[in-house]
Design a protein around this motif. Sequence first.
Motif, PDB file in Angstrom:
ATOM      1  N   ALA A 149      18.008  18.140  34.307  1.00 61.93           N
ATOM      2  CA  ALA A 149      17.932  17.317  33.100  1.00 61.93           C
ATOM      3  C   ALA A 149      19.339  17.113  32.561  1.00 61.93           C
ATOM      4  O   ALA A 149      20.187  17.995  32.677  1.00 61.93           O
ATOM      5  N   TRP A 151      20.561  17.339  29.666  1.00 62.37           N
ATOM      6  CA  TRP A 151      20.999  18.389  28.744  1.00 62.37           C
ATOM      7  C   TRP A 151      21.494  19.610  29.490  1.00 62.37           C
ATOM      8  O   TRP A 151      22.444  20.278  29.054  1.00 62.37           O
ATOM      9  N   SER A 152      20.822  19.928  30.606  1.00 64.46           N
ATOM     10  CA  SER A 152      21.227  21.124  31.348  1.00 64.46           C
ATOM     11  C   SER A 152      22.592  20.933  31.993  1.00 64.46           C
ATOM     12  O   SER A 152      23.392  21.869  32.068  1.00 64.46           O
ATOM     13  N   THR A 177      15.995  27.243  28.703  1.00 65.83           N
ATOM     14  CA  THR A 177      15.141  26.129  29.113  1.00 65.83           C
ATOM     15  C   THR A 177      13.841  26.058  28.300  1.00 65.83           C
ATOM     16  O   THR A 177      13.440  24.970  27.864  1.00 65.83           O
ATOM     17  N   PRO A 178      13.137  27.195  28.047  1.00 68.35           N
ATOM     18  CA  PRO A 178      11.910  27.103  27.236  1.00 68.35           C
ATOM     19  C   PRO A 178      12.182  26.509  25.850  1.00 68.35           C
ATOM     20  O   PRO A 178      11.364  25.729  25.342  1.00 68.35           O
ATOM     21  N   GLU A 179      13.302  26.875  25.245  1.00 71.16           N
ATOM     22  CA  GLU A 179      13.642  26.340  23.929  1.00 71.16           C
ATOM     23  C   GLU A 179      13.905  24.840  24.006  1.00 71.16           C
ATOM     24  O   GLU A 179      13.477  24.075  23.140  1.00 71.16           O
ATOM     25  N   ALA A 180      14.602  24.409  25.088  1.00 68.17           N
ATOM     26  CA  ALA A 180      14.899  22.981  25.256  1.00 68.17           C
ATOM     27  C   ALA A 180      13.620  22.181  25.439  1.00 68.17           C
ATOM     28  O   ALA A 180      13.467  21.083  24.892  1.00 68.17           O
ATOM     29  N   GLU A 181      12.679  22.728  26.214  1.00 66.78           N
ATOM     30  CA  GLU A 181      11.429  22.012  26.472  1.00 66.78           C
ATOM     31  C   GLU A 181      10.560  21.929  25.224  1.00 66.78           C
ATOM     32  O   GLU A 181       9.728  21.030  25.099  1.00 66.78           O
ATOM     33  N   ALA A 182      10.760  22.874  24.293  1.00 73.50           N
ATOM     34  CA  ALA A 182       9.954  22.883  23.065  1.00 73.50           C
ATOM     35  C   ALA A 182      10.492  21.902  22.030  1.00 73.50           C
ATOM     36  O   ALA A 182       9.791  21.567  21.066  1.00 73.50           O
ATOM     37  N   GLN A 183      11.732  21.464  22.208  1.00 71.54           N
ATOM     38  CA  GLN A 183      12.324  20.546  21.241  1.00 71.54           C
ATOM     39  C   GLN A 183      11.807  19.119  21.454  1.00 71.54           C
ATOM     40  O   GLN A 183      11.734  18.646  22.583  1.00 71.54           O
ATOM     41  N   THR A 186      16.134  16.865  22.344  1.00 73.78           N
ATOM     42  CA  THR A 186      17.025  17.932  22.769  1.00 73.78           C
ATOM     43  C   THR A 186      18.319  17.941  21.963  1.00 73.78           C
ATOM     44  O   THR A 186      19.019  16.935  21.856  1.00 73.78           O
TER      45      THR A 186
END
Length: 203
Positions: A149, A151-152, A177-183, A186
Amino acid sequence: MIAFVQGPVAAITPGSAVVEVGGVGMLVKCTPRTLAALRIGEPTRLTTALIVKEDSLTLYGFADEDERATFDVLLTASGVAATMALGMLATFTPDELRRIVAQGDAKSLTAVPRIGPKLAQKLLLEYKDKLGAPHGSVPAQKPVAAGPAPWSEQLHAALVGLGYAPREADEAVTAVTPEAEAQARTDVGALLKAALRTLNRTR
């Protein structure tokens, strides 16, 4: 026309087999692939093609009708004698030949003895509308792996720019990554802070 020969295998040589038919030994020229399936003393049935010349009668044997039919088509090209046609079938299966022609793969065709680049191109043109499409299923294409992604990539580059090793940056990206996917949207800045906290805890 001799359509096939059937009977026990009396002998096998590097390029041919002798099949006993009604007390008569029929010499049949075959590809190595066909010969490998034969056993002396065991019965066999070979589909055949008889090539008649002024000074000879030569019988060619094939494992199945598809091979024999392909052999017939290969002979229709100018300059291709039975020996060369058999050489093509010794190198490739009928379906492999169909695929080579369909893809215009002249380089693969030059693997056959006595077929150079120019002849290969010529044969591709002559066989284009004669061999037909491959019978087997087209090999499934491997799915294209999804790239990282954006962002990564940004986060990884930022961490490396701050002096962290690529391996450490990889681990930090994985950790957040879990935090990014929850946003919902991003926030790379927030993720960088979270990644730095992760890295500081491991040091």
